[in-house]
Design a protein around this motif. Structure first.
Motif, PDB file in Angstrom:
ATOM      1  N   GLY A 178       0.786  -1.221   0.000  1.00  0.00           N
ATOM      2  CA  GLY A 178       0.000   0.000   0.000  1.00  0.00           C
ATOM      3  C   GLY A 178       0.818   1.271   0.000  1.00  0.00           C
ATOM      4  O   GLY A 178       0.260   2.351  -0.063  1.00  0.00           O
ATOM      5  N   ILE A 179       2.149   1.158   0.082  1.00  0.00           N
ATOM      6  CA  ILE A 179       2.984   2.358   0.126  1.00  0.00           C
ATOM      7  C   ILE A 179       4.321   2.067  -0.553  1.00  0.00           C
ATOM      8  O   ILE A 179       4.899   1.008  -0.369  1.00  0.00           O
ATOM      9  N   SER A 180       4.782   3.028  -1.316  1.00  0.00           N
ATOM     10  CA  SER A 180       6.071   2.868  -1.992  1.00  0.00           C
ATOM     11  C   SER A 180       7.207   3.129  -1.002  1.00  0.00           C
ATOM     12  O   SER A 180       7.012   3.826  -0.010  1.00  0.00           O
ATOM     13  N   PRO A 181       8.386   2.599  -1.284  1.00  0.00           N
ATOM     14  CA  PRO A 181       9.524   2.890  -0.404  1.00  0.00           C
ATOM     15  C   PRO A 181       9.800   4.394  -0.279  1.00  0.00           C
ATOM     16  O   PRO A 181      10.143   4.865   0.796  1.00  0.00           O
ATOM     17  N   LEU A 182       9.621   5.144  -1.360  1.00  0.00           N
ATOM     18  CA  LEU A 182       9.855   6.588  -1.293  1.00  0.00           C
ATOM     19  C   LEU A 182       8.825   7.257  -0.381  1.00  0.00           C
ATOM     20  O   LEU A 182       9.169   8.122   0.426  1.00  0.00           O
ATOM     21  N   HIS A 183       7.571   6.857  -0.481  1.00  0.00           N
ATOM     22  CA  HIS A 183       6.551   7.451   0.378  1.00  0.00           C
ATOM     23  C   HIS A 183       6.822   7.118   1.843  1.00  0.00           C
ATOM     24  O   HIS A 183       6.627   7.972   2.715  1.00  0.00           O
ATOM     25  N   ALA A 184       7.273   5.915   2.105  1.00  0.00           N
ATOM     26  CA  ALA A 184       7.633   5.551   3.484  1.00  0.00           C
ATOM     27  C   ALA A 184       8.783   6.432   3.969  1.00  0.00           C
ATOM     28  O   ALA A 184       8.751   6.942   5.090  1.00  0.00           O
TER      29      ALA A 184
END
Length: 149
Positions: free
Chosen positions: A39-45
Motif C-alpha cells: 500500500g505504500i512505496s519505499p519513497l513514500h515511506a
C-alpha cells in the motif's frame, strides 16, 4: 613509525569496509523485501518518516533534505495527501506560499506497523544465530551507529 601505523589502520579499514558493505547491502535489501507494504512505496515511506521526524517541514525543505527536486516531492506529497497519509497545516501568515506538512493518524499507523514488522522479522532472524554471534552483533551496534553521524 606512527605513519606506518596510520597506513596499516587505513588498509585494515578498507578491508573491513569491503567486507561490511555487501553484507549491510544484502541485509538492507532483505529487510525491505521481507516487509514491503503493497500500500505504500519505499519513497513514500521514506518521506513519511522524514515528516514524522520534522513535523511542520515544508515541501522545499523536504526536497532539500531528501536531495530531490521540488516538483518531484510536490507530486509525491499530493499523492500522499490523496491517500490520507499527510495533510497540510494552514499556510504560514508570514509566507503564504509555505505550508507545513503533518503526518495523519493513518500515516503514523502505517509507519508504526511497517517498523514493527521489520523489527519482528529481524528478531526472528537474529534468534536463529548462536549466542556468540548475537553478542558480536550487539557489540557492533554502537560503533556502527557512530558511522555517518
Amino acid at each position: 613509525m606512527r605513519e606506518t601505523g596510520r597506513l596499516q589502520d587505513l588498509e585494515e579499514a578498507v578491508a573491513l569496509a569491503e567486507a561490511l558493505r555487501p553484507a549491510l547491502h544484502r541485509l538492507y535489501r532483505q529487510l525491505r523485501r521481507e516487509v514491503e507494504d503493497p500500500g505504500i512505496s519505499p519513497l513514500h515511506a521514506l518521506l513519511l518518516v522524514a515528516i514524522l521526524r520534522q513535523p511542520g517541514i515544508g515541501v522545499a525543505e523536504l526536497a532539500r533534505l531528501e536531495k530531490l527536486r521540488g516538483p518531484t516531492i510536490s507530486g509525491h506529497i499530493k499523492a500522499m495527501e490523496r491517500e490520507g497519509l499527510v495533510t497540510r497545516a494552514p499556510p504560514d501568515p508570514k509566507d503564504r506560499r509555505r505550508s507545513s506538512l503533518i503526518v495523519t493518524d493513518k500515516g503514523r499507523a502505517l509507519i508504526k506497523d511497517m517498523k514493527q514488522r521489520r523489527t519482528d522479522w529481524l528478531a526472528f532472524e537474529l534468534a536463529k544465530l548462536s549466542p556468540e554471534a548475537r553478542a558480536a552483533i550487539r557489540a557492533a551496534v554502537g560503533p556502527l551507529g557512530d558511522i555517518g553521524q
